[in-house]
Motif scaffolding. Structure first.
Motif, mmCIF file in Angstrom:
data_model
loop_
_atom_site.group_PDB
_atom_site.id
_atom_site.type_symbol
_atom_site.label_atom_id
_atom_site.label_comp_id
_atom_site.label_asym_id
_atom_site.label_seq_id
_atom_site.Cartn_x
_atom_site.Cartn_y
_atom_site.Cartn_z
ATOM 1 N N ARG A 17 0.856 -1.191 0.000
ATOM 2 C CA ARG A 17 0.000 0.000 0.000
ATOM 3 C C ARG A 17 0.886 1.233 0.000
ATOM 4 O O ARG A 17 1.856 1.298 0.756
ATOM 5 C CB ARG A 17 -0.900 0.031 1.237
ATOM 6 C CG ARG A 17 -1.739 1.309 1.338
ATOM 7 C CD ARG A 17 -2.609 1.352 2.574
ATOM 8 N NE ARG A 17 -3.596 0.287 2.515
ATOM 9 C CZ ARG A 17 -3.690 -0.708 3.408
ATOM 10 N NH1 ARG A 17 -2.850 -0.776 4.428
ATOM 11 N NH2 ARG A 17 -4.611 -1.631 3.288
ATOM 12 N N ASP A 18 0.537 2.190 -0.845
ATOM 13 C CA ASP A 18 1.180 3.496 -0.824
ATOM 14 C C ASP A 18 0.417 4.316 0.208
ATOM 15 O O ASP A 18 -0.735 4.687 -0.011
ATOM 16 C CB ASP A 18 1.096 4.149 -2.206
ATOM 17 C CG ASP A 18 1.559 5.586 -2.208
ATOM 18 O OD1 ASP A 18 2.346 5.972 -1.327
ATOM 19 O OD2 ASP A 18 1.118 6.340 -3.100
ATOM 20 N N ALA A 20 0.730 7.289 1.124
ATOM 21 C CA ALA A 20 0.465 8.677 0.725
ATOM 22 C C ALA A 20 -0.860 8.795 -0.031
ATOM 23 O O ALA A 20 -1.605 9.746 0.165
ATOM 24 C CB ALA A 20 1.611 9.209 -0.125
ATOM 25 N N SER A 21 -1.162 7.822 -0.893
ATOM 26 C CA SER A 21 -2.383 7.891 -1.705
ATOM 27 C C SER A 21 -3.441 6.866 -1.292
ATOM 28 O O SER A 21 -4.589 6.978 -1.705
ATOM 29 C CB SER A 21 -2.041 7.664 -3.184
ATOM 30 O OG SER A 21 -1.640 6.318 -3.402
ATOM 31 N N GLY A 22 -3.024 5.848 -0.527
ATOM 32 C CA GLY A 22 -3.946 4.778 -0.158
ATOM 33 C C GLY A 22 -4.086 3.720 -1.237
ATOM 34 O O GLY A 22 -4.822 2.754 -1.069
ATOM 35 N N THR A 23 -3.377 3.864 -2.341
ATOM 36 C CA THR A 23 -3.461 2.917 -3.448
ATOM 37 C C THR A 23 -2.746 1.624 -3.093
ATOM 38 O O THR A 23 -1.654 1.646 -2.538
ATOM 39 C CB THR A 23 -2.827 3.513 -4.719
ATOM 40 O OG1 THR A 23 -3.479 4.741 -5.019
ATOM 41 C CG2 THR A 23 -2.950 2.568 -5.896
ATOM 42 N N THR A 61 6.270 6.294 -6.112
ATOM 43 C CA THR A 61 6.083 6.906 -4.806
ATOM 44 C C THR A 61 7.409 6.744 -4.065
ATOM 45 O O THR A 61 8.234 5.927 -4.441
ATOM 46 C CB THR A 61 4.920 6.270 -4.025
ATOM 47 O OG1 THR A 61 4.657 7.033 -2.849
ATOM 48 C CG2 THR A 61 5.213 4.825 -3.639
ATOM 49 N N ASN A 65 7.090 5.367 1.659
ATOM 50 C CA ASN A 65 5.639 5.440 1.711
ATOM 51 C C ASN A 65 4.960 4.102 1.535
ATOM 52 O O ASN A 65 3.723 4.053 1.508
ATOM 53 C CB ASN A 65 5.103 6.402 0.630
ATOM 54 C CG ASN A 65 5.347 7.839 0.968
ATOM 55 O OD1 ASN A 65 5.687 8.188 2.088
ATOM 56 N ND2 ASN A 65 5.179 8.697 -0.017
#
Length: 72
Positions: A17-18, A20-23, A61, A65
């Motif tokens: 999971r990133d 920073a973006s939640g992706t 990213t 992160n």
């Protein structure tokens, strides 16, 4: 480190999971890249490239992160 900027990393190929973006996606590569700053100076940064789980284009990213999803 490989000669082309790619680095080995234990999470390559795993779902992450990133934060920073939640992706969520699969970690495809870790690279050291030169990134220009707003002052014009250049600094190096370790970037993680993720392929989104839902499909689409890989995106970068900062390596700091990412967090692993699920068991190893």
């Amino acid at each position: 480190m490989k000669g082309d900027g790619h680095q080995q990393h234990p999470l390559i190929g795993r779902l992450v999971r990133d934060i920073a973006s939640g992706t969520e996606g699969r970690l495809m590569a870790v690279l050291i890249e030169e990134v220009p700053t707003y002052t014009g100076a250049v600094r190096t940064s370790r970037l993680a490239y993720l392929r989104p789980a839902a499909g689409g284009v890989e995106f970068p990213t900062h390596l700091e992160n990412i967090e692993p999803l699920g068991p190893a």
